[in-house]
Design a protein around this motif. Structure first.
Motif, PDB file in Angstrom:
ATOM      1  N   ASP A  20       5.431   1.756   6.025  1.00 33.30           N
ATOM      2  CA  ASP A  20       6.796   1.416   5.664  1.00 33.30           C
ATOM      3  C   ASP A  20       7.477   0.763   6.859  1.00 33.30           C
ATOM      4  O   ASP A  20       8.349   1.348   7.488  1.00 33.30           O
ATOM      5  CB  ASP A  20       7.519   2.704   5.235  1.00 33.30           C
ATOM      6  N   THR A  21       7.014  -0.447   7.203  1.00 32.37           N
ATOM      7  CA  THR A  21       7.645  -1.200   8.280  1.00 32.37           C
ATOM      8  C   THR A  21       7.997  -2.578   7.728  1.00 32.37           C
ATOM      9  O   THR A  21       7.417  -3.009   6.720  1.00 32.37           O
ATOM     10  CB  THR A  21       6.706  -1.405   9.484  1.00 32.37           C
ATOM     11  N   GLU A  22       8.875  -3.250   8.425  1.00 31.41           N
ATOM     12  CA  GLU A  22       9.269  -4.582   7.976  1.00 31.41           C
ATOM     13  C   GLU A  22       8.053  -5.505   7.948  1.00 31.41           C
ATOM     14  O   GLU A  22       7.855  -6.295   7.027  1.00 31.41           O
ATOM     15  CB  GLU A  22      10.324  -5.123   8.945  1.00 31.41           C
ATOM     16  N   LEU A  23       7.215  -5.366   8.982  1.00 26.01           N
ATOM     17  CA  LEU A  23       6.028  -6.212   9.076  1.00 26.01           C
ATOM     18  C   LEU A  23       5.085  -5.977   7.899  1.00 26.01           C
ATOM     19  O   LEU A  23       4.664  -6.915   7.214  1.00 26.01           O
ATOM     20  CB  LEU A  23       5.299  -5.925  10.400  1.00 26.01           C
ATOM     21  N   ASP A  24       4.772  -4.719   7.641  1.00 28.75           N
ATOM     22  CA  ASP A  24       3.826  -4.436   6.561  1.00 28.75           C
ATOM     23  C   ASP A  24       4.403  -4.789   5.199  1.00 28.75           C
ATOM     24  O   ASP A  24       3.671  -5.223   4.302  1.00 28.75           O
ATOM     25  CB  ASP A  24       3.390  -2.963   6.602  1.00 28.75           C
ATOM     26  N   ALA A  25       5.705  -4.613   5.045  1.00 35.78           N
ATOM     27  CA  ALA A  25       6.318  -5.010   3.770  1.00 35.78           C
ATOM     28  C   ALA A  25       6.133  -6.508   3.553  1.00 35.78           C
ATOM     29  O   ALA A  25       5.905  -6.964   2.436  1.00 35.78           O
ATOM     30  CB  ALA A  25       7.792  -4.633   3.747  1.00 35.78           C
ATOM     31  N   GLN A  26       6.183  -7.267   4.642  1.00 33.69           N
ATOM     32  CA  GLN A  26       5.999  -8.718   4.511  1.00 33.69           C
ATOM     33  C   GLN A  26       4.546  -9.066   4.201  1.00 33.69           C
ATOM     34  O   GLN A  26       4.258 -10.006   3.484  1.00 33.69           O
ATOM     35  CB  GLN A  26       6.420  -9.414   5.802  1.00 33.69           C
ATOM     36  N   LEU A  27       3.634  -8.301   4.784  1.00 37.54           N
ATOM     37  CA  LEU A  27       2.216  -8.637   4.633  1.00 37.54           C
ATOM     38  C   LEU A  27       1.614  -8.113   3.325  1.00 37.54           C
ATOM     39  O   LEU A  27       0.524  -8.510   2.944  1.00 37.54           O
ATOM     40  CB  LEU A  27       1.411  -8.061   5.810  1.00 37.54           C
ATOM     41  N   PHE A  28       2.310  -7.200   2.686  1.00 36.38           N
ATOM     42  CA  PHE A  28       1.746  -6.559   1.503  1.00 36.38           C
ATOM     43  C   PHE A  28       1.873  -7.460   0.282  1.00 36.38           C
ATOM     44  O   PHE A  28       2.975  -7.857  -0.095  1.00 36.38           O
ATOM     45  CB  PHE A  28       2.462  -5.228   1.244  1.00 36.38           C
ATOM     46  N   CYS A  29       0.756  -7.784  -0.354  1.00 37.41           N
ATOM     47  CA  CYS A  29       0.764  -8.717  -1.491  1.00 37.41           C
ATOM     48  C   CYS A  29      -0.130  -8.215  -2.620  1.00 37.41           C
ATOM     49  O   CYS A  29      -0.985  -7.350  -2.414  1.00 37.41           O
ATOM     50  CB  CYS A  29       0.213 -10.079  -1.057  1.00 37.41           C
ATOM     51  N   GLY A  30       0.048  -8.783  -3.767  1.00 32.22           N
ATOM     52  CA  GLY A  30      -0.888  -8.558  -4.867  1.00 32.22           C
ATOM     53  C   GLY A  30      -0.502  -7.440  -5.814  1.00 32.22           C
ATOM     54  O   GLY A  30      -1.244  -7.146  -6.750  1.00 32.22           O
ATOM     55  N   SER A  60      -0.450   2.475   0.194  1.00 38.38           N
ATOM     56  CA  SER A  60       0.052   1.174   0.655  1.00 38.38           C
ATOM     57  C   SER A  60       1.171   0.671  -0.243  1.00 38.38           C
ATOM     58  O   SER A  60       2.218   0.221   0.231  1.00 38.38           O
ATOM     59  CB  SER A  60      -1.093   0.155   0.663  1.00 38.38           C
ATOM     60  N   LEU A  61       0.950   0.770  -1.541  1.00 37.95           N
ATOM     61  CA  LEU A  61       1.944   0.310  -2.501  1.00 37.95           C
ATOM     62  C   LEU A  61       3.234   1.125  -2.396  1.00 37.95           C
ATOM     63  O   LEU A  61       4.345   0.579  -2.411  1.00 37.95           O
ATOM     64  CB  LEU A  61       1.325   0.428  -3.905  1.00 37.95           C
ATOM     65  N   LEU A  62       3.084   2.436  -2.249  1.00 35.76           N
ATOM     66  CA  LEU A  62       4.274   3.289  -2.165  1.00 35.76           C
ATOM     67  C   LEU A  62       5.044   3.030  -0.878  1.00 35.76           C
ATOM     68  O   LEU A  62       6.270   2.959  -0.875  1.00 35.76           O
ATOM     69  CB  LEU A  62       3.874   4.764  -2.256  1.00 35.76           C
ATOM     70  N   ARG A  63       4.310   2.874   0.217  1.00 31.51           N
ATOM     71  CA  ARG A  63       4.989   2.735   1.507  1.00 31.51           C
ATOM     72  C   ARG A  63       5.551   1.343   1.744  1.00 31.51           C
ATOM     73  O   ARG A  63       6.672   1.202   2.206  1.00 31.51           O
ATOM     74  CB  ARG A  63       4.023   3.073   2.643  1.00 31.51           C
ATOM     75  N   ALA A  64       4.738   0.334   1.464  1.00 31.90           N
ATOM     76  CA  ALA A  64       5.148  -1.017   1.864  1.00 31.90           C
ATOM     77  C   ALA A  64       5.892  -1.780   0.780  1.00 31.90           C
ATOM     78  O   ALA A  64       6.462  -2.830   1.050  1.00 31.90           O
ATOM     79  CB  ALA A  64       3.915  -1.818   2.311  1.00 31.90           C
ATOM     80  N   ALA A  65       5.883  -1.270  -0.447  1.00 28.90           N
ATOM     81  CA  ALA A  65       6.569  -2.009  -1.516  1.00 28.90           C
ATOM     82  C   ALA A  65       7.601  -1.152  -2.254  1.00 28.90           C
ATOM     83  O   ALA A  65       8.749  -1.551  -2.400  1.00 28.90           O
ATOM     84  CB  ALA A  65       5.540  -2.564  -2.512  1.00 28.90           C
ATOM     85  N   VAL A  66       7.190   0.035  -2.706  1.00 28.29           N
ATOM     86  CA  VAL A  66       8.116   0.853  -3.500  1.00 28.29           C
ATOM     87  C   VAL A  66       9.256   1.392  -2.628  1.00 28.29           C
ATOM     88  O   VAL A  66      10.437   1.287  -2.990  1.00 28.29           O
ATOM     89  CB  VAL A  66       7.348   2.012  -4.193  1.00 28.29           C
ATOM     90  N   THR A  67       8.900   1.945  -1.477  1.00 30.05           N
ATOM     91  CA  THR A  67       9.931   2.534  -0.615  1.00 30.05           C
ATOM     92  C   THR A  67      10.982   1.503  -0.195  1.00 30.05           C
ATOM     93  O   THR A  67      12.181   1.759  -0.336  1.00 30.05           O
ATOM     94  CB  THR A  67       9.281   3.221   0.609  1.00 30.05           C
ATOM     95  N   PRO A  68      10.561   0.332   0.310  1.00 28.29           N
ATOM     96  CA  PRO A  68      11.595  -0.651   0.669  1.00 28.29           C
ATOM     97  C   PRO A  68      12.442  -1.083  -0.524  1.00 28.29           C
ATOM     98  O   PRO A  68      13.651  -1.284  -0.381  1.00 28.29           O
ATOM     99  CB  PRO A  68      10.789  -1.849   1.198  1.00 28.29           C
ATOM    100  N   ALA A  69      11.822  -1.181  -1.703  1.00 24.85           N
ATOM    101  CA  ALA A  69      12.606  -1.584  -2.883  1.00 24.85           C
ATOM    102  C   ALA A  69      13.664  -0.528  -3.207  1.00 24.85           C
ATOM    103  O   ALA A  69      14.808  -0.854  -3.524  1.00 24.85           O
ATOM    104  CB  ALA A  69      11.685  -1.795  -4.085  1.00 24.85           C
ATOM    105  N   LEU A  70      13.281   0.741  -3.098  1.00 25.49           N
ATOM    106  CA  LEU A  70      14.247   1.807  -3.416  1.00 25.49           C
ATOM    107  C   LEU A  70      15.360   1.879  -2.386  1.00 25.49           C
ATOM    108  O   LEU A  70      16.487   2.276  -2.691  1.00 25.49           O
ATOM    109  CB  LEU A  70      13.534   3.157  -3.476  1.00 25.49           C
TER     110      LEU A  70
END
Ligand SMILES: Nc1ncnc2c1ncn2[C@@H]1O[C@H](COP(=O)(O)OP(=O)(O)OP(=O)(O)O)[C@@H](O)[C@H]1O
Ligand SMILES: [Mg+2]
Length: 371
Positions: A20-30, A60-70
């Motif tokens: 759950d970092t800005e960097l990983d949120a940017q790199l997380f795709c798919g 990965s999905l929970l940390r880098a995508a779901v958490t930032p969205a919430l």
């Protein structure tokens, strides 16, 4: 453009989950569609259960995508918790407090109520690796407190339990205590080919455009060959060939994808190249060799006696005709002529390195298979 301190970022994560970092949120795709579905469920329901095979990408999905969205939801607090070895009443309680900057020591329900009051809205509690809760705890007070919080009318808190599908049956312990426990079940599947493509090309684009301003390219034919080679059933880490394993082009093994891309990235960069090339992959022996090298490294880090145990286990995790087959720790211990308590740490170590994984033993307890 965000500034990243320290060593230059790399677009690939290897075996580590995205964080759950800005960097990983940017790199997380798919996983755009999955993120939307999970977020919608978390917003709407008291309890969501997200399950899937080991290594499919839940954390990965929970940390880098779901958490930032919430976190984008106004007046809400997001609590992510996944360390179950200690006392979760204490650990989760502290995680709730620190998410909203309060200090309390009441029951889970009271702490959640206080947190919700502090932010003036909802609390979203994401409890990941929940299978480990069952590993470390028999039905204890935490289970009662969690069930009570999930049942509490009017509490402004929604929960997500993330767990491996082989542990799904253990949620039965909560059945009866949580009405509609099974109403809201989401299964996370492997990345499909399209998602796998996004997971290769997307991070490189973001590396170029948002992180560095470089222009690293990836050959389109490399992308397709990597996807062919990391499809489920394709990589052969057993001693014999895995002829009997059904290949499924639409089930990408994300950990292998990461291992291969991480290695390719490293080799090209060391050579001063700005193109990830198919020729380099071929030169490295393809995904098979890269994964096998990882296996050798992981085995090499085991104590010599454990290496022997691992070697005997591998012999039995692949049938003579080359299919992989799952076994219980007890049986693996017998094959290796050691105690079950000797094979469990080896299975654990090989599990962390994504070499074996637990699969559902269909009522007969956990079985392990080669990844
Ligand atoms: N969308 C994705 N794109 C690229 N790689 C991914 C993606 N999702 C996960 N991975 C990679 O897959 C591997 C497994 O990810 P992760 O740990 O999130 O899976 P998991 O389902 O939580 O596993 P476990 O069952 O062990 O908890 C890691 O190497 C991670 O970097
Ligand atoms: Mg996980």
């Amino acid at each position: 453009m965000s500034v990243v301190a320290g060593s230059p970022p790399t677009p690939f994560k290897g075996l580590a989950p995205f964080q759950d970092t800005e960097l990983d949120a940017q790199l997380f795709c798919g996983r755009d569609r999955e993120r939307e579905v999970i977020v919608a469920n978390l917003l709407a329901s008291r309890l969501t259960v997200l399950y899937g095979a080991s290594g499919v990408g839940k954390t990965s999905l929970l940390r880098a995508a779901v958490t930032p969205a919430l976190r984008g939801v106004p007046d809400a607090a997001v609590v992510f918790y996944s360390s179950w070895a200690g006392d979760p009443r204490h650990g989760l309680g502290e995680a709730i407090d620190s998410a909203v900057g309060i200090e309390s020591s009441a029951s889970l329900t009271e702490r959640l109520a206080a947190a919700s009051e502090a932010v003036g809205g909802d609390v979203y509690a994401i409890l990941d690796q929940f299978e480990e809760y069952f590993l470390y705890h028999e039905r204890d007070e935490f289970a009662d407190e969690l069930a009570a919080a999930i049942r509490e009318p009017g509490l402004r808190a929604n929960f997500l339990l993330g767990l491996r599908e082989d542990a799904l049956a253990k949620l039965d312990a909560f059945k009866g205590r949580i009405p509609n426990l099974f109403a809201n079940y989401l299964r996370l599947d492997h990345l499909d080919r399209e998602g796998g493509r996004a997971a290769i090309v997307g991070p490189i684009e973001r590396y170029n455009n948002e992180l560095t301003g470089e222009t690293v390219e990836v050959e389109p034919e490399l992308v397709e060959v990597v996807l062919d080679q990391v499809a489920a059933g394709e990589v052969d880490v057993g001693r014999a060939g895995r002829g009997g394993v059904e290949k499924d082009e639409d089930r990408i093994e994300a950990p292998y994808l990461q291992l291969v891309l991480e290695r390719l990235w490293q080799v090209e960069r060391e050579r001063g190249s700005t193109v990830l090339r198919l020729a380099t992959l071929r030169e490295l022996g393809g995904a098979d060799s890269i994964v096998r090298a990882h296996l050798e490294r992981a085995l090499g880090s085991l104590a010599p006696t454990d290496q022997d145990v691992a070697a005997t286990m591998f012999d039995h995790l692949v049938t003579p005709s080359g299919s992989k087959i799952a076994h219980r720790p007890r049986d693996l211990a017998q094959y290796a002529e050691v105690r079950e308590s000797d094979v469990l740490p080896v299975l654990d170590a090989l599990g962390r390195e994504r070499i074996v994984r637990a699969v559902d033993g269909a009522g007969g307890g956990e079985r392990y298979e080669i990844f």
